[in-house]
Design a protein around this motif. Structure first.
Motif, short mmCIF file in Angstrom:
data_model
loop_
_atom_site.label_atom_id
_atom_site.label_comp_id
_atom_site.label_asym_id
_atom_site.label_seq_id
_atom_site.Cartn_x
_atom_site.Cartn_y
_atom_site.Cartn_z
N SER A 221 -5.63 1.61 -48.41
CA SER A 221 -4.32 2.49 -47.75
C SER A 221 -3.31 2.58 -48.69
N ILE A 222 -2.81 1.15 -49.10
CA ILE A 222 -1.88 1.27 -50.29
C ILE A 222 -2.21 2.03 -51.58
N MET A 223 -3.81 2.14 -52.08
CA MET A 223 -4.06 2.83 -53.26
C MET A 223 -3.78 4.32 -52.84
N ASP A 224 -4.38 4.96 -51.58
CA ASP A 224 -4.29 6.34 -51.53
C ASP A 224 -3.14 6.82 -50.64
N GLY A 225 -2.16 5.64 -50.29
CA GLY A 225 -0.76 6.18 -49.74
C GLY A 225 -1.06 6.37 -48.23
N THR A 226 -2.01 6.25 -47.59
CA THR A 226 -2.22 6.55 -46.13
C THR A 226 -1.77 5.59 -45.20
N TYR A 227 -1.26 4.40 -45.64
CA TYR A 227 -0.53 3.32 -45.01
C TYR A 227 0.71 3.98 -44.32
N MET A 228 1.46 5.21 -45.31
CA MET A 228 2.58 5.72 -44.76
C MET A 228 2.30 6.56 -43.42
N ASN A 229 0.92 6.74 -43.07
CA ASN A 229 0.83 7.58 -41.64
C ASN A 229 1.28 6.84 -40.37
N VAL A 230 1.22 5.43 -40.55
CA VAL A 230 1.59 4.46 -39.54
C VAL A 230 3.14 4.80 -39.14
N MET A 231 3.92 4.97 -40.26
CA MET A 231 5.22 5.38 -40.07
C MET A 231 5.42 6.54 -39.14
N TYR A 232 4.76 7.30 -39.19
CA TYR A 232 4.67 8.54 -38.31
C TYR A 232 3.93 8.47 -36.97
N SER A 233 3.39 7.33 -36.79
CA SER A 233 2.51 7.40 -35.51
C SER A 233 3.41 7.00 -34.31
N GLY A 234 2.98 7.44 -33.11
CA GLY A 234 3.73 7.27 -31.92
C GLY A 234 4.30 5.93 -31.72
N SER A 235 3.22 4.96 -31.88
CA SER A 235 3.79 3.75 -31.34
C SER A 235 4.95 3.22 -32.07
N TYR A 236 4.68 3.61 -33.48
CA TYR A 236 5.73 2.82 -34.50
C TYR A 236 7.10 3.53 -34.28
N VAL A 237 7.12 4.75 -34.02
CA VAL A 237 8.24 5.48 -33.69
C VAL A 237 9.03 4.94 -32.37
N ILE A 238 8.25 4.89 -31.44
CA ILE A 238 8.57 4.38 -30.13
C ILE A 238 9.30 3.22 -30.28
N PHE A 239 8.67 2.16 -30.96
CA PHE A 239 9.22 0.71 -31.22
C PHE A 239 10.39 0.86 -32.05
N SER A 240 10.67 1.89 -32.96
CA SER A 240 11.68 1.74 -33.87
C SER A 240 12.90 2.24 -33.05
N LEU A 241 12.63 3.49 -32.22
CA LEU A 241 13.82 4.11 -31.48
C LEU A 241 14.22 3.03 -30.39
N LEU A 242 13.48 2.08 -29.55
CA LEU A 242 13.50 1.13 -28.86
C LEU A 242 14.53 0.07 -29.64
N ASN A 243 14.27 -0.03 -30.76
CA ASN A 243 15.05 -1.29 -31.55
C ASN A 243 16.40 -0.72 -31.69
N TYR A 244 16.41 0.32 -31.95
CA TYR A 244 18.03 0.91 -32.17
C TYR A 244 18.53 1.04 -30.90
N ALA A 245 17.85 1.39 -29.78
CA ALA A 245 18.63 1.34 -28.70
C ALA A 245 19.08 0.12 -28.16
N LEU A 246 18.43 -0.77 -28.56
CA LEU A 246 18.69 -2.35 -28.28
C LEU A 246 20.01 -2.64 -29.22
N LEU A 247 19.78 -2.28 -30.23
CA LEU A 247 20.93 -2.71 -31.39
C LEU A 247 22.41 -2.13 -30.66
#
Length: 208
Positions: free
Chosen positions: A102-128
């Motif tokens: 995934s690092i070689m082909d750059g597909t690991y970046m897809n996780v940054m746009y996945s639903g679960s990661y976005v939800i966790f990120s927004l929740l983290n900012y909300a808690l901050l």
């Protein structure tokens, strides 16, 4: 003899100046039996007053502390560890997606746009944001009851685990639970740091 200058039974007057049986008056300032008044300033029997502050017999009377509500402190006790847990889960999802391929082909970046990661990120900012709001309100309430808040501000900014202990010490609360909570919260932060380091080390080993 001048019109404004009179002497009568030991009383002498110069315009607004009067001497009357040991009493002397210059406009507003007065000296009367050991009492001296300059506007709001008074010296009376060893008591001195300057407007609002009062000094009685050379002893300063401090302002009393009122009761402080703990509701926002309890909310902080929930928000702080929850934010660390959410941050740990979000970081774990990123490392799990980062493999050699995934690092070689750059597909690991897809996780940054996945639903679960976005939800966790927004929740983290909300808690901050919640942490900032709750701690500011808590400090303001403590300040209104005439407590010194400099230590609380420093702990809230630079050493969050110590905030609850210092607050309990400042308000003279029982220290047993704050100490236990602080130790557990510090252990949680250390566990998060160790988890991230292990994930990073595992990633490096897989790539190599």
């Amino acid at each position: 003899m001048d019109e404004n200058q009179n002497m009568n039974n030991g009383q002498q007057t110069y315009g607004d100046q009067q001497y009357n049986n040991g009493q002397q008056t210059y406009g507003n300032p007065q000296y009367n039996n050991g009492q001296q008044t300059y506007g709001d300033q008074q010296y009376n029997g060893g008591q001195q007053t300057y407007g609002n502050p009062q000094y009685s017999q050379n002893n300063w009377t401090p302002q009393e502390h009122g009761p402080v509500s703990d509701i926002f402190c309890y909310l902080l006790l929930i928000v702080m560890p929850l934010r660390e847990i959410i941050s740990m889960v979000a970081t774990s999802s990123v490392f799990q997606a980062m493999t050699y391929d995934s690092i070689m082909d750059g597909t690991y970046m897809n996780v940054m746009y996945s639903g679960s990661y976005v939800i966790f990120s927004l929740l983290n900012y909300a808690l901050l944001a919640a942490f900032i709001i709750f701690v500011v309100i808590d400090i303001v309430k403590i300040n209104k009851q005439n407590y010194k808040i400099l230590g609380l501000i420093l702990f809230a900014i630079f050493l969050k685990p110590g905030y609850y202990v210092w607050r309990a010490h400042l308000l003279k609360r029982k220290m047993a639970f704050p100490i236990v909570y602080t130790v557990l919260y510090a252990l949680l932060i250390m566990a998060e740091i160790g988890f991230v380091m292990m994930q990073a080390f595992s990633l490096v080993m897989n790539v190599m």
